[in-house]
Design a protein around this motif. Sequence first.
Motif, PDB file in Angstrom:
ATOM      1  N   CYS A   1      -2.758  -1.220   6.618  1.00  0.00           N
ATOM      2  CA  CYS A   1      -3.721  -1.145   5.552  1.00  0.00           C
ATOM      3  C   CYS A   1      -2.919  -0.536   4.287  1.00  0.00           C
TER       4      CYS A   1
ATOM      5  N   HIS B   1      -0.109  -1.373   3.464  1.00  0.00           N
ATOM      6  CA  HIS B   1       0.726  -2.407   2.921  1.00  0.00           C
ATOM      7  C   HIS B   1      -0.019  -3.341   2.196  1.00  0.00           C
ATOM      8  N   TRP B   2      -1.276  -3.461   2.190  1.00  0.00           N
ATOM      9  CA  TRP B   2      -2.073  -4.423   1.548  1.00  0.00           C
ATOM     10  C   TRP B   2      -2.340  -4.171   0.149  1.00  0.00           C
TER      11      TRP B   2
END
Length: 124
Positions: A121, A123-124
């Motif tokens: 999450c 890296h989103w």
Amino acid sequence: QLQELYAVFARYPLRAKVDGCPCCVSDAQQEALHSKHLHNLSSTDLDRYVFKAMTTWGDDQDFRHFLPRILDLQSCGNPWYASLLIDKLHYGRWRTWPIDEQAAIEAFLMCYWQQLLYLFCQHW
């Protein structure tokens, strides 16, 4: 969860020799398992063992001895595949193991899964 794993599986001592197929396991690889205290074994020390555990090297008792360190290294980004470790647990019939061992594995895997989701999450 790691401390719990080490504590629960401490009942499985390292045997003087972990039986292995001589065609699959070299003396040097065998010696690597005995070269350091469990907490200090590296992924290099355990690499071959992880792939051969319970099939051509050792039994489920040996696997349980090394399992806390294997999971510890996996959670630190070791190159082993999580699916391989799950397959090894399945092969070793971990759901027939004592309840405290199952609970320690479940707690670790849940924590590890949450860690992976958190990282994903981020890296989103």
